[in-house]
Design an enzyme around this catalytic site. Structure first.
Site, PDB file in Angstrom:
ATOM      1  N   SER A 138      32.600  50.153  33.792  1.00 60.11           N
ATOM      2  CA  SER A 138      33.412  48.936  33.904  1.00 60.11           C
ATOM      3  C   SER A 138      33.158  48.081  32.677  1.00 60.11           C
ATOM      4  O   SER A 138      32.118  48.214  32.012  1.00 60.11           O
ATOM      5  CB  SER A 138      33.006  48.163  35.168  1.00 60.11           C
ATOM      6  OG  SER A 138      33.548  46.856  35.167  1.00 60.11           O
ATOM      7  N   TYR A 151      26.977  43.411  40.720  1.00 62.74           N
ATOM      8  CA  TYR A 151      27.818  44.491  40.205  1.00 62.74           C
ATOM      9  C   TYR A 151      27.501  44.851  38.747  1.00 62.74           C
ATOM     10  O   TYR A 151      27.335  46.037  38.421  1.00 62.74           O
ATOM     11  CB  TYR A 151      29.286  44.101  40.378  1.00 62.74           C
ATOM     12  CG  TYR A 151      30.295  45.137  39.986  1.00 62.74           C
ATOM     13  CD1 TYR A 151      30.550  46.237  40.806  1.00 62.74           C
ATOM     14  CD2 TYR A 151      31.043  45.001  38.819  1.00 62.74           C
ATOM     15  CE1 TYR A 151      31.509  47.170  40.464  1.00 62.74           C
ATOM     16  CE2 TYR A 151      31.999  45.938  38.473  1.00 62.74           C
ATOM     17  CZ  TYR A 151      32.230  47.020  39.294  1.00 62.74           C
ATOM     18  OH  TYR A 151      33.178  47.946  38.953  1.00 62.74           O
TER      19      TYR A 151
END
Length: 253
Positions: A138, A151
């Site tokens: 990501s 995250y």
């Protein structure tokens, strides 16, 4: 056919980016195992993609489930050429508001789940002296946005895992790389915009954050995965490719 004859396992392939990767792989000649926890979306995606797609229920948080899925894949197909670790979840909090359960849930899927899958397929790839592992990271793996903890911790760890495995097994013909998508227009993104009083305005605001004045499509991540999985990228290893329209290098005040 850029992936002709290859056997690929794609986790989290029931929808979104994972489904787009599975579809692109099949279009390029691969046979694809839809390794998905959600039985409904997994079976529906496999049925939609046709005879070269096969659904196997897989929970990446459960080592027994992972091992069973890989054993079934090997019994069915005889080998595994490509693993795409796409399964992931968003866990966003302010750090001190993060419970132990939320921390563990994020790590179990976004980092430990990737390692479980790698650990299960690496012996086969070592026997073959060939293989490509593609981890879906990501933009959070290189940037920090407040309020998104933990995250980015998991995704930073995923880059470390990618690099470590890529270096460890390069001499045995195994490449391990990552793709770092930015904002991608998945069903989840649309559902998020729809929580705003003016979804169209929120969509436009999101588009305007990016140099191309749009965001990415799942298919654009998928074609990057095709490239990394193919024989066109034999000297690309232990690295990450950003698919974010340039946002990660955009100057901000």
């Amino acid at each position: 056919m850029r992936l002709g004859g290859k056997i690929a396992v794609v986790t989290g392939a029931g929808r979104g980016i994972g489904a787009a990767i599975a579809e692109a792989f099949i279009r390029e000649g691969a046979q694809v195992i839809i390794a998905e926890r959600d039985e409904t979306t997994g079976a529906e995606t496999a049925a939609r993609l046709g005879d070269n797609a096969f659904f196997i229920h897989t929970d990446v948080t459960d080592q027994d489930s992972v091992d069973t899925a890989i054993a079934e894949t090997l019994a069915r197909n005889g080998g595994i050429d490509v693993l795409v670790n796409n399964a992931g979840i968003n866990v966003f909090h302010e750090p001190l508001a993060t419970t132990d359960d939320e921390w563990a849930r994020c790590m179990a899927v976004d980092l430990e789940g990737v390692w479980r899958m790698c650990r299960a397929v690496l012996p086969t790839m070592l026997d073959q002296q060939a293989g490509s592992i593609v981890n879906i990271a990501s933009s959070h793996a290189s940037t920090i946005i407040p309020g998104t903890f933990p995250y980015p911790v998991a995704k930073h760890g995923l880059l470390g895992l990618t690099r470590s495995l890529g270096i460890e097994y390069a001499a045995q013909g195994i490449r391990v790389n990552a793709i770092a998508p930015g904002y991608i227009e998945t069903d989840l993104a649309v559902e998020y915009w729809n929580t705003f009083p003016d979804p169209a305005a929120e969509r436009r605001r999101t588009y305007d954050l990016h140099p191309p004045k749009r965001i990415g499509k799942p298919e654009e991540v998928a074609m990057t995965a095709v490239f990394l999985a193919s024989d066109e990228a034999p000297f690309i290893n232990a690295t990450s490719i950003a698919v974010d329209g340039g946002r990660s290098v955009l100057y901000h005040d």
